[in-house]
Design a protein around this motif. Structure first.
Motif, PDB file in Angstrom:
ATOM      1  N   GLN A 101       0.840  -1.208   0.000  1.00 40.17           N
ATOM      2  CA  GLN A 101       0.000   0.000   0.000  1.00 40.17           C
ATOM      3  C   GLN A 101       0.875   1.259   0.000  1.00 40.17           C
ATOM      4  OE1 GLN A 101      -3.265  -0.046  -0.250  1.00 40.17           O
ATOM      5  NE2 GLN A 101      -3.565   2.163  -0.079  1.00 40.17           N
ATOM      6  N   GLU A 102       1.884   1.273   0.873  1.00 40.34           N
ATOM      7  CA  GLU A 102       2.738   2.467   0.963  1.00 40.34           C
ATOM      8  C   GLU A 102       3.582   2.642  -0.302  1.00 40.34           C
ATOM      9  OE1 GLU A 102       4.152   3.785   4.617  1.00 40.34           O
ATOM     10  OE2 GLU A 102       5.965   4.705   3.819  1.00 40.34           O
ATOM     11  N   ARG A 103       4.046   1.525  -0.849  1.00 41.31           N
ATOM     12  CA  ARG A 103       4.844   1.620  -2.078  1.00 41.31           C
ATOM     13  C   ARG A 103       4.012   2.231  -3.202  1.00 41.31           C
ATOM     14  NH1 ARG A 103       6.377  -3.097  -4.189  1.00 41.31           N
ATOM     15  NH2 ARG A 103       5.454  -4.620  -2.802  1.00 41.31           N
ATOM     16  N   ALA A 104       2.769   1.756  -3.328  1.00 44.37           N
ATOM     17  CA  ALA A 104       1.895   2.274  -4.386  1.00 44.37           C
ATOM     18  C   ALA A 104       1.562   3.745  -4.132  1.00 44.37           C
ATOM     19  CB  ALA A 104       0.623   1.444  -4.464  1.00 44.37           C
ATOM     20  N   GLN A 105       1.364   4.078  -2.869  1.00 50.48           N
ATOM     21  CA  GLN A 105       1.036   5.464  -2.522  1.00 50.48           C
ATOM     22  C   GLN A 105       2.178   6.409  -2.921  1.00 50.48           C
ATOM     23  OE1 GLN A 105      -0.342   4.974   1.367  1.00 50.48           O
ATOM     24  NE2 GLN A 105      -2.020   6.428   1.116  1.00 50.48           N
ATOM     25  N   ARG A 106       3.397   5.992  -2.636  1.00 53.29           N
ATOM     26  CA  ARG A 106       4.564   6.823  -2.992  1.00 53.29           C
ATOM     27  C   ARG A 106       4.618   7.033  -4.495  1.00 53.29           C
ATOM     28  NH1 ARG A 106       9.062   3.412   0.378  1.00 53.29           N
ATOM     29  NH2 ARG A 106       8.503   4.077   2.470  1.00 53.29           N
ATOM     30  N   ARG A 107       4.435   5.935  -5.242  1.00 56.50           N
ATOM     31  CA  ARG A 107       4.517   6.031  -6.706  1.00 56.50           C
ATOM     32  C   ARG A 107       3.394   6.913  -7.250  1.00 56.50           C
ATOM     33  NH1 ARG A 107       7.977   2.935 -10.031  1.00 56.50           N
ATOM     34  NH2 ARG A 107       9.379   3.381  -8.339  1.00 56.50           N
ATOM     35  N   ALA A 108       2.190   6.773  -6.681  1.00 59.37           N
ATOM     36  CA  ALA A 108       1.049   7.578  -7.144  1.00 59.37           C
ATOM     37  C   ALA A 108       1.309   9.062  -6.867  1.00 59.37           C
ATOM     38  CB  ALA A 108      -0.234   7.114  -6.461  1.00 59.37           C
ATOM     39  N   GLU A 109       1.903   9.351  -5.708  1.00 58.29           N
ATOM     40  CA  GLU A 109       2.213  10.753  -5.379  1.00 58.29           C
ATOM     41  C   GLU A 109       3.267  11.318  -6.329  1.00 58.29           C
ATOM     42  OE1 GLU A 109       3.188  10.928  -1.191  1.00 58.29           O
ATOM     43  OE2 GLU A 109       1.139  10.293  -0.702  1.00 58.29           O
ATOM     44  N   GLN A 110       4.282  10.494  -6.629  1.00 58.27           N
ATOM     45  CA  GLN A 110       5.361  10.924  -7.539  1.00 58.27           C
ATOM     46  C   GLN A 110       4.831  11.247  -8.929  1.00 58.27           C
ATOM     47  OE1 GLN A 110       8.035   7.621  -7.974  1.00 58.27           O
ATOM     48  NE2 GLN A 110       9.317   8.196  -6.239  1.00 58.27           N
ATOM     49  N   THR A 111       3.919  10.384  -9.414  1.00 58.37           N
ATOM     50  CA  THR A 111       3.543  10.472 -10.826  1.00 58.37           C
ATOM     51  C   THR A 111       2.183  11.122 -11.041  1.00 58.37           C
ATOM     52  OG1 THR A 111       2.514   8.289 -10.701  1.00 58.37           O
ATOM     53  CG2 THR A 111       4.825   8.349 -11.384  1.00 58.37           C
ATOM     54  N   GLY A 112       1.393  11.262  -9.977  1.00 62.83           N
ATOM     55  CA  GLY A 112       0.056  11.834 -10.106  1.00 62.83           C
ATOM     56  C   GLY A 112      -0.942  10.832 -10.668  1.00 62.83           C
ATOM     57  N   ALA A 113      -0.544   9.540 -10.742  1.00 61.37           N
ATOM     58  CA  ALA A 113      -1.454   8.520 -11.297  1.00 61.37           C
ATOM     59  C   ALA A 113      -2.453   8.049 -10.234  1.00 61.37           C
ATOM     60  CB  ALA A 113      -0.639   7.339 -11.814  1.00 61.37           C
ATOM     61  N   ASP A 114      -3.497   7.369 -10.689  1.00 59.38           N
ATOM     62  CA  ASP A 114      -4.544   6.871  -9.799  1.00 59.38           C
ATOM     63  C   ASP A 114      -3.994   5.732  -8.916  1.00 59.38           C
ATOM     64  OD1 ASP A 114      -7.376   6.368  -9.042  1.00 59.38           O
ATOM     65  OD2 ASP A 114      -6.953   4.465 -10.049  1.00 59.38           O
ATOM     66  N   LEU A 115      -4.255   5.830  -7.595  1.00 60.69           N
ATOM     67  CA  LEU A 115      -3.666   4.889  -6.635  1.00 60.69           C
ATOM     68  C   LEU A 115      -4.058   3.434  -6.910  1.00 60.69           C
ATOM     69  CD1 LEU A 115      -2.068   4.268  -4.038  1.00 60.69           C
ATOM     70  CD2 LEU A 115      -4.118   4.824  -2.727  1.00 60.69           C
ATOM     71  N   ALA A 116      -5.358   3.199  -7.163  1.00 63.35           N
ATOM     72  CA  ALA A 116      -5.816   1.819  -7.376  1.00 63.35           C
ATOM     73  C   ALA A 116      -5.128   1.207  -8.591  1.00 63.35           C
ATOM     74  CB  ALA A 116      -7.333   1.801  -7.564  1.00 63.35           C
ATOM     75  N   ARG A 117      -4.936   2.031  -9.603  1.00 67.95           N
ATOM     76  CA  ARG A 117      -4.299   1.535 -10.824  1.00 67.95           C
ATOM     77  C   ARG A 117      -2.815   1.235 -10.578  1.00 67.95           C
ATOM     78  NH1 ARG A 117      -4.095   4.275 -16.724  1.00 67.95           N
ATOM     79  NH2 ARG A 117      -2.848   2.636 -17.607  1.00 67.95           N
ATOM     80  N   VAL A 118      -2.154   2.148  -9.854  1.00 69.57           N
ATOM     81  CA  VAL A 118      -0.726   1.941  -9.540  1.00 69.57           C
ATOM     82  C   VAL A 118      -0.562   0.657  -8.735  1.00 69.57           C
ATOM     83  CG1 VAL A 118       1.264   2.864  -8.277  1.00 69.57           C
ATOM     84  CG2 VAL A 118      -0.176   4.407  -9.596  1.00 69.57           C
ATOM     85  N   LEU A 119      -1.472   0.453  -7.766  1.00 64.82           N
ATOM     86  CA  LEU A 119      -1.396  -0.736  -6.914  1.00 64.82           C
ATOM     87  C   LEU A 119      -1.562  -2.012  -7.748  1.00 64.82           C
ATOM     88  CD1 LEU A 119      -1.059  -1.701  -3.993  1.00 64.82           C
ATOM     89  CD2 LEU A 119      -3.511  -1.447  -3.672  1.00 64.82           C
ATOM     90  N   ALA A 120      -2.517  -2.001  -8.660  1.00 62.73           N
ATOM     91  CA  ALA A 120      -2.762  -3.179  -9.500  1.00 62.73           C
ATOM     92  C   ALA A 120      -1.562  -3.468 -10.402  1.00 62.73           C
ATOM     93  CB  ALA A 120      -4.018  -2.961 -10.346  1.00 62.73           C
TER      94      ALA A 120
END
Ligand code: CDP
Length: 199
Positions: A132-151
């Motif tokens: 969850q935290e890894r995806a959150q960091r990436r979503a914050e960096q890139t501005g992408a949707d969290l659920a999509r980044v996580l998947a």
């Protein structure tokens, strides 16, 4: 001296590896950028996808074009983990990486630095964090949707961990560092202490 930092996507490898390299005056090698460049080359239909050029600590060039930013696109991430499963790609890039880190002091980050590229690295760290935290960091960096980044991250982790050649795994002698809820400075200080202890 070589500090090997391996771990899954979004664990903080790039940030931590760069900061450790800066703090100690070492050179930084981002091995993932090499797999990403080959992936971009294939997506673009370039004739020689293995012909990427990567500067230590610097820019990535493909056919004379600076692709340092272009290789970070999500479709390149997904393709990178596919090309990284192929033995001919790994063989070529691992050889280049060994040449690059042959002389001097380096911080190299990736998936197989401590296990395959440099099993005799003086310091080995396996960086992790909760999915969850890894995806959150990436979503914050890139501005992408969290659920999509996580998947996408789950899919890529699964491919990297289960592939036949050089799967993502911690070297038996690596220090496992969980960065969940910890600051970059804390993690960098922990690794710097480890380096002082073996110097
Ligand atoms: O930055 P992030 O952790 O998301 O990815 P990266 O380190 O740039 O690596 C992109 C992809 O390249 C990974 O998902 C792996 O499949 C592959 N890779 C690898 O197989 N071995 C390495 N030493 C580095 C990257």
């Amino acid at each position: 001296m070589l500090i090997a930092i391996d771990g899954p996507a979004g664990a903080g490898k790039s940030t931590v590896a760069r900061a450790v390299a800066d703090a100690l005056g070492f050179t930084y090698l981002d091995s993932g950028a090499m797999y990403r460049c080959v992936a971009l080359a294939e997506l673009r239909g370039v004739e020689d996808p293995l012909g990427c050029e990567i500067e230590l600590g610097g820019r990535v060039t493909l056919d004379g074009e600076d692709v340092t930013e272009a290789i970070r696109a999500p479709q390149v991430s997904a393709r990178a983990s596919q090309v990284a499963a192929r033995p001919e790609v790994r063989g070529h890039l691992v050889e280049l990486q060994r040449e690059m880190i042959g002389n001097g002091d380096y911080v190299a980050e990736g998936r197989d630095i401590g296990t395959v590229v440099a099993p005799d690295a003086e310091v080995k760290v396996f960086l992790t964090a909760s999915p969850q935290e890894r995806a959150q960091r990436r979503a914050e960096q890139t501005g992408a949707d969290l659920a999509r980044v996580l998947a996408e991250q789950l899919e890529r982790d699964e491919r990297d961990e289960t592939r036949e050649h050089s799967p993502l795994q911690a070297a038996p002698d690596a220090l496992r560092v969980d960065t969940t809820g910890r600051s970059v400075d804390e993690v960098v200080a922990e690794i710097a202490r480890l380096v002082q202890a073996v110097r």
